[in-house]
Design an enzyme around this catalytic site. Structure first.
Site, PDB file in Angstrom:
ATOM      1  N   SER A  19      53.028  10.798  49.549  1.00 34.64           N
ATOM      2  CA  SER A  19      53.015  11.881  49.165  1.00 34.64           C
ATOM      3  C   SER A  19      51.494  12.762  49.293  1.00 34.64           C
ATOM      4  O   SER A  19      51.497  13.638  49.541  1.00 34.64           O
ATOM      5  CB  SER A  19      53.366  11.977  47.574  1.00 34.64           C
ATOM      6  OG  SER A  19      52.478  11.551  46.726  1.00 34.64           O
ATOM      7  N   MET A  96      48.294  -0.373  50.577  1.00 37.51           N
ATOM      8  CA  MET A  96      48.239  -1.592  49.829  1.00 37.51           C
ATOM      9  C   MET A  96      47.993  -2.703  50.435  1.00 37.51           C
ATOM     10  O   MET A  96      48.360  -3.827  50.191  1.00 37.51           O
ATOM     11  CB  MET A  96      49.702  -1.792  49.175  1.00 37.51           C
ATOM     12  CG  MET A  96      50.047  -0.391  48.521  1.00 37.51           C
ATOM     13  SD  MET A  96      49.027  -0.112  47.213  1.00 37.51           S
ATOM     14  CE  MET A  96      49.318  -1.353  45.762  1.00 37.51           C
ATOM     15  N   HIS A 115      42.262   7.030  44.807  1.00 35.23           N
ATOM     16  CA  HIS A 115      42.499   6.021  43.791  1.00 35.23           C
ATOM     17  C   HIS A 115      42.785   7.102  42.317  1.00 35.23           C
ATOM     18  O   HIS A 115      42.216   7.586  42.096  1.00 35.23           O
ATOM     19  CB  HIS A 115      41.163   5.204  43.310  1.00 35.23           C
ATOM     20  CG  HIS A 115      41.451   4.240  42.379  1.00 35.23           C
ATOM     21  ND1 HIS A 115      42.277   3.010  42.800  1.00 35.23           N
ATOM     22  CD2 HIS A 115      41.091   4.004  40.983  1.00 35.23           C
ATOM     23  CE1 HIS A 115      42.143   2.333  41.611  1.00 35.23           C
ATOM     24  NE2 HIS A 115      41.745   2.856  40.522  1.00 35.23           N
ATOM     25  N   GLU A 148      32.645  -2.190  51.117  1.00 35.45           N
ATOM     26  CA  GLU A 148      33.575  -3.658  51.177  1.00 35.45           C
ATOM     27  C   GLU A 148      33.902  -3.724  49.664  1.00 35.45           C
ATOM     28  O   GLU A 148      34.872  -4.575  49.490  1.00 35.45           O
ATOM     29  CB  GLU A 148      32.365  -4.434  51.327  1.00 35.45           C
ATOM     30  CG  GLU A 148      32.168  -4.472  52.734  1.00 35.45           C
ATOM     31  CD  GLU A 148      31.113  -5.375  53.295  1.00 35.45           C
ATOM     32  OE1 GLU A 148      31.061  -6.584  52.722  1.00 35.45           O
ATOM     33  OE2 GLU A 148      30.486  -5.209  54.401  1.00 35.45           O
ATOM     34  N   ASP A 151      37.565  -0.185  45.430  1.00 33.76           N
ATOM     35  CA  ASP A 151      37.619   0.897  44.760  1.00 33.76           C
ATOM     36  C   ASP A 151      35.948   1.243  44.061  1.00 33.76           C
ATOM     37  O   ASP A 151      35.862   1.603  42.866  1.00 33.76           O
ATOM     38  CB  ASP A 151      38.476   0.860  43.586  1.00 33.76           C
ATOM     39  CG  ASP A 151      39.845   0.708  43.873  1.00 33.76           C
ATOM     40  OD1 ASP A 151      40.322   1.172  44.923  1.00 33.76           O
ATOM     41  OD2 ASP A 151      40.571  -0.021  43.296  1.00 33.76           O
TER      42      ASP A 151
HETATM   43  C1  GRF Z   1      48.692   7.173  44.823  1.00 33.53           C
HETATM   44  O1  GRF Z   1      48.996   7.257  43.111  1.00 33.53           O
HETATM   45  C2  GRF Z   1      47.518   6.612  45.130  1.00 33.53           C
HETATM   46  O2  GRF Z   1      46.508   7.367  44.274  1.00 33.53           O
HETATM   47  C3  GRF Z   1      47.482   5.211  44.796  1.00 33.53           C
HETATM   48  O3  GRF Z   1      48.913   4.920  45.346  1.00 33.53           O
HETATM   49  C4  GRF Z   1      50.002   6.075  45.168  1.00 33.53           C
HETATM   50  C5  GRF Z   1      50.315   6.518  46.477  1.00 33.53           C
HETATM   51  O4  GRF Z   1      51.315   7.428  46.412  1.00 33.53           O
HETATM   52  N1  GRF Z   1      46.627   4.603  45.659  1.00 33.53           N
HETATM   53  P1  GRF Z   1      51.825   8.239  47.624  1.00 33.53           P
HETATM   54  O5  GRF Z   1      52.339   7.302  48.757  1.00 33.53           O
HETATM   55  O6  GRF Z   1      50.573   9.132  48.328  1.00 33.53           O
HETATM   56  O7  GRF Z   1      52.904   9.073  47.203  1.00 33.53           O
END
Ligand code: GRF
Length: 207
Positions: A19, A96, A115, A148, A151
């Site tokens: 999204s 991820m 984040h 590195e 977050d």
């Molecule tokens: C979002 O909340 C982003 O901040 C986090 O994972 C989620 C991903 O959502 N890292 P999308 O795939 O962008 O809908």
């Protein structure tokens, strides 16, 4: 082109529904937006965002990490796709994977991440649970340059939402997500125009 300045070419890396990716694609449709989305890359073949991107006419590639023997090999394939797309900037959007220090160094100052918390609070996963657990009354999101440490990079933009009595992690996530979309588009514009640059481990703003 905008004011004679070429738009920055942006690749978005995703793992899921995308999204935030969609929000960047939408923002980039504006004639005066300083960036264009030239590629979407997912590390999972079934990432929903791939189809969404293709439906918008954006080249979308599944480069599944499971298909590679090592992180190094997977990142080499991602790099190849980024170079083929002539990407100037990478936006991580729900990507991820932990990125290697080598890859981070190659894209220093040119790789952004969103984040879902007000960093430096609540790094890592389950940020909405973490916020409720901590009892904060304000929560939100952060777009930062990728360094590195996970977050940890210099902050480009943040936005806050209230935490309400009786909130669940799902309710908080739903409140934060649309704010993420706006904040990411705004932060990318700042970087694409050079109004926010990473220098000496900080974000330096001009104008
Ligand atoms: C979002 O909340 C982003 O901040 C986090 O994972 C989620 C991903 O959502 N890292 P999308 O795939 O962008 O809908």
């Amino acid at each position: 082109m905008n004011n004679g300045t070429p738009k920055k070419r942006v690749a978005v890396l995703i793992s899921g529904r995308g999204s935030n990716m969609s929000a960047l694609i939408e923002a980039a449709k504006q004639a005066d937006y300083p960036a264009e989305i030239v590629a979407v890359i997912a590390n999972k073949a079934d990432a929903g965002g791939l189809e969404t991107a293709r439906a918008q006419g954006i080249p979308a590639h599944a480069i599944a990490h499971r298909d590679y023997a090592s992180k190094h090999d997977h990142e080499a394939a991602v790099s190849e796709a980024l170079h083929a797309a002539k990407a100037d900037i990478i936006c991580l959007a729900g990507y991820m994977r932990i990125i290697s220090p080598e890859f981070v160094r190659q894209w220093e100052g040119k790789m952004l991440n969103i984040h879902p918390s007000l960093l430096p609070l609540f790094r890592g996963l389950h940020t909405h649970d973490q916020a409720l657990e901590a009892g904060v009354r304000v929560h939100g999101c952060t777009v930062h340059f990728v360094t590195e440490g996970m977050d940890e990079g210099p902050i480009i933009a943040q936005a806050a939402v209230p935490v309400k009595t009786g909130d669940t992690p799902e309710m908080l996530a739903e409140r934060v997500l649309p704010v993420e979309h706006e904040t990411y588009a705004c932060a990318l514009a700042l970087v694409a125009t050079g109004k926010a640059v990473m220098k000496g481990g900080r974000t330096v703003f001009s104008d």
